[in-house]
Scaffold this motif. Structure first.
Motif, PDB file in Angstrom:
ATOM      1  N   ARG A 154     -28.153  10.940  49.861  1.00  0.00           N
ATOM      2  CA  ARG A 154     -28.332  11.573  48.633  1.00  0.00           C
ATOM      3  C   ARG A 154     -29.475  12.391  48.479  1.00  0.00           C
ATOM      4  N   GLY A 155     -30.583  12.125  49.206  1.00  0.00           N
ATOM      5  CA  GLY A 155     -31.711  13.022  49.304  1.00  0.00           C
ATOM      6  C   GLY A 155     -31.248  14.434  49.781  1.00  0.00           C
ATOM      7  N   CYS A 156     -30.478  14.418  50.853  1.00  0.00           N
ATOM      8  CA  CYS A 156     -29.933  15.858  51.504  1.00  0.00           C
ATOM      9  C   CYS A 156     -29.157  16.392  50.509  1.00  0.00           C
ATOM     10  N   MET A 157     -28.563  15.765  49.673  1.00  0.00           N
ATOM     11  CA  MET A 157     -27.634  16.420  48.750  1.00  0.00           C
ATOM     12  C   MET A 157     -28.563  17.086  47.465  1.00  0.00           C
ATOM     13  N   GLU A 158     -29.424  16.175  47.042  1.00  0.00           N
ATOM     14  CA  GLU A 158     -30.346  16.692  46.050  1.00  0.00           C
ATOM     15  C   GLU A 158     -31.212  17.779  46.450  1.00  0.00           C
ATOM     16  N   LYS A 159     -31.662  17.774  47.683  1.00  0.00           N
ATOM     17  CA  LYS A 159     -32.578  18.869  48.206  1.00  0.00           C
ATOM     18  C   LYS A 159     -31.631  20.280  48.004  1.00  0.00           C
ATOM     19  N   PHE A 200     -20.814  23.111  52.040  1.00  0.00           N
ATOM     20  CA  PHE A 200     -20.151  22.860  53.321  1.00  0.00           C
ATOM     21  C   PHE A 200     -20.842  23.154  54.476  1.00  0.00           C
ATOM     22  N   ASP A 201     -21.449  24.433  54.716  1.00  0.00           N
ATOM     23  CA  ASP A 201     -22.019  24.932  55.923  1.00  0.00           C
ATOM     24  C   ASP A 201     -23.124  24.233  56.220  1.00  0.00           C
ATOM     25  N   ILE A 202     -24.025  24.157  55.214  1.00  0.00           N
ATOM     26  CA  ILE A 202     -25.151  23.414  55.458  1.00  0.00           C
ATOM     27  C   ILE A 202     -25.386  21.848  55.649  1.00  0.00           C
ATOM     28  N   LEU A 203     -24.426  20.988  54.951  1.00  0.00           N
ATOM     29  CA  LEU A 203     -24.664  19.829  54.925  1.00  0.00           C
ATOM     30  C   LEU A 203     -23.550  19.061  55.949  1.00  0.00           C
ATOM     31  N   ARG A 204     -22.381  19.900  56.230  1.00  0.00           N
ATOM     32  CA  ARG A 204     -21.263  19.545  57.158  1.00  0.00           C
ATOM     33  C   ARG A 204     -21.564  20.255  58.559  1.00  0.00           C
ATOM     34  N   THR A 205     -21.718  21.339  58.514  1.00  0.00           N
ATOM     35  CA  THR A 205     -21.794  22.266  59.826  1.00  0.00           C
ATOM     36  C   THR A 205     -23.385  22.134  60.410  1.00  0.00           C
ATOM     37  N   GLN A 206     -24.275  22.362  59.751  1.00  0.00           N
ATOM     38  CA  GLN A 206     -25.514  22.350  60.011  1.00  0.00           C
ATOM     39  C   GLN A 206     -26.269  20.736  60.212  1.00  0.00           C
ATOM     40  N   GLN A 207     -26.148  20.146  59.349  1.00  0.00           N
ATOM     41  CA  GLN A 207     -26.714  18.877  59.376  1.00  0.00           C
ATOM     42  C   GLN A 207     -25.753  17.784  59.729  1.00  0.00           C
ATOM     43  N   GLN A 208     -24.508  18.259  59.847  1.00  0.00           N
ATOM     44  CA  GLN A 208     -23.498  17.292  60.394  1.00  0.00           C
ATOM     45  C   GLN A 208     -23.429  15.727  59.549  1.00  0.00           C
ATOM     46  N   LEU A 209     -23.671  15.839  58.220  1.00  0.00           N
ATOM     47  CA  LEU A 209     -23.704  14.737  57.530  1.00  0.00           C
ATOM     48  C   LEU A 209     -22.445  13.842  57.394  1.00  0.00           C
ATOM     49  N   GLY A 210     -21.202  14.624  57.613  1.00  0.00           N
ATOM     50  CA  GLY A 210     -19.908  13.953  57.427  1.00  0.00           C
ATOM     51  C   GLY A 210     -18.658  14.727  57.901  1.00  0.00           C
ATOM     52  N   ALA A 243     -20.277  16.670  43.893  1.00  0.00           N
ATOM     53  CA  ALA A 243     -20.522  16.600  45.170  1.00  0.00           C
ATOM     54  C   ALA A 243     -20.320  15.231  45.952  1.00  0.00           C
ATOM     55  N   VAL A 244     -19.450  15.536  47.208  1.00  0.00           N
ATOM     56  CA  VAL A 244     -18.828  14.357  47.884  1.00  0.00           C
ATOM     57  C   VAL A 244     -19.234  14.550  49.226  1.00  0.00           C
ATOM     58  N   ILE A 245     -19.731  13.352  49.939  1.00  0.00           N
ATOM     59  CA  ILE A 245     -19.972  13.698  51.369  1.00  0.00           C
ATOM     60  C   ILE A 245     -19.423  12.070  51.933  1.00  0.00           C
ATOM     61  N   GLN A 246     -18.598  12.109  52.749  1.00  0.00           N
ATOM     62  CA  GLN A 246     -17.917  10.806  53.376  1.00  0.00           C
ATOM     63  C   GLN A 246     -18.931  10.933  54.802  1.00  0.00           C
ATOM     64  N   THR A 247     -19.692   9.662  55.026  1.00  0.00           N
ATOM     65  CA  THR A 247     -20.597   9.786  55.849  1.00  0.00           C
ATOM     66  C   THR A 247     -20.959   8.058  56.538  1.00  0.00           C
ATOM     67  N   GLU A 248     -21.389   8.188  57.701  1.00  0.00           N
ATOM     68  CA  GLU A 248     -21.917   6.961  58.322  1.00  0.00           C
ATOM     69  C   GLU A 248     -23.350   6.818  58.139  1.00  0.00           C
ATOM     70  N   PHE A 249     -24.071   7.894  57.533  1.00  0.00           N
ATOM     71  CA  PHE A 249     -25.641   7.588  57.202  1.00  0.00           C
ATOM     72  C   PHE A 249     -25.991   6.894  56.097  1.00  0.00           C
ATOM     73  N   ASN A 250     -27.309   6.388  55.982  1.00  0.00           N
ATOM     74  CA  ASN A 250     -27.665   5.858  55.065  1.00  0.00           C
ATOM     75  C   ASN A 250     -27.432   6.433  53.588  1.00  0.00           C
ATOM     76  N   PRO A 251     -27.030   5.866  52.659  1.00  0.00           N
ATOM     77  CA  PRO A 251     -26.820   6.393  51.327  1.00  0.00           C
ATOM     78  C   PRO A 251     -27.902   7.148  50.897  1.00  0.00           C
ATOM     79  N   ASN A 252     -29.101   6.475  50.876  1.00  0.00           N
ATOM     80  CA  ASN A 252     -30.373   7.068  50.300  1.00  0.00           C
ATOM     81  C   ASN A 252     -30.729   8.371  50.998  1.00  0.00           C
ATOM     82  N   TYR A 253     -30.354   8.324  52.250  1.00  0.00           N
ATOM     83  CA  TYR A 253     -30.674   9.688  53.082  1.00  0.00           C
ATOM     84  C   TYR A 253     -29.764  10.897  52.741  1.00  0.00           C
TER      85      TYR A 253
END
Length: 107
Positions: free
Chosen positions: A51-56, A11-21, A39-49
């Protein structure tokens, strides 16, 4: 236990820091044969981007749990999970879910 170890960081890295959704969540389930992490992220970003952030994140943090996590950190996560498992249901819905899970697991 894995979701307890890395869920807050997810949550902290992908939502707060990277602001993915706005909705960012990591959860675990233990069905009969194959436990899994969701792992769930509701976002307006490209799905491949996304997914890449989540996988990393998952690659980095699975490696952290496997190689770097201290015994104290592990014990803290374990104690939190045990505390959660020992909590009595707050209502009939929670009790029913627990019983359905126990029945489906063959208990």
């Amino acid at each position: 236990l894995l979701d307890k170890a890395i869920g807050a960081k997810f949550f902290d890295i992908l939502r707060t820091q990277q602001q993915l959704g706005y909705i960012v969540q990591l959860a675990a389930s233990v069905p009969l044969m194959a436990p899994y992490i969701l792992a769930v992220i509701q976002t307006e970003f490209n799905p491949n981007y996304t997914r890449g952030c989540m996988e990393k994140f998952l690659d980095d943090h699975f490696l952290y749990v496997e190689k770097t996590m201290t015994e104290d950190e592990f014990e803290t996560c374990k104690a939190g999970l045990l505390s959660q498992l020992r909590m009595k249901p707050k209502n009939l819905g929670e009790e029913a879910r627990a019983n359905v899970f126990a029945l489906s697991a063959g208990a």
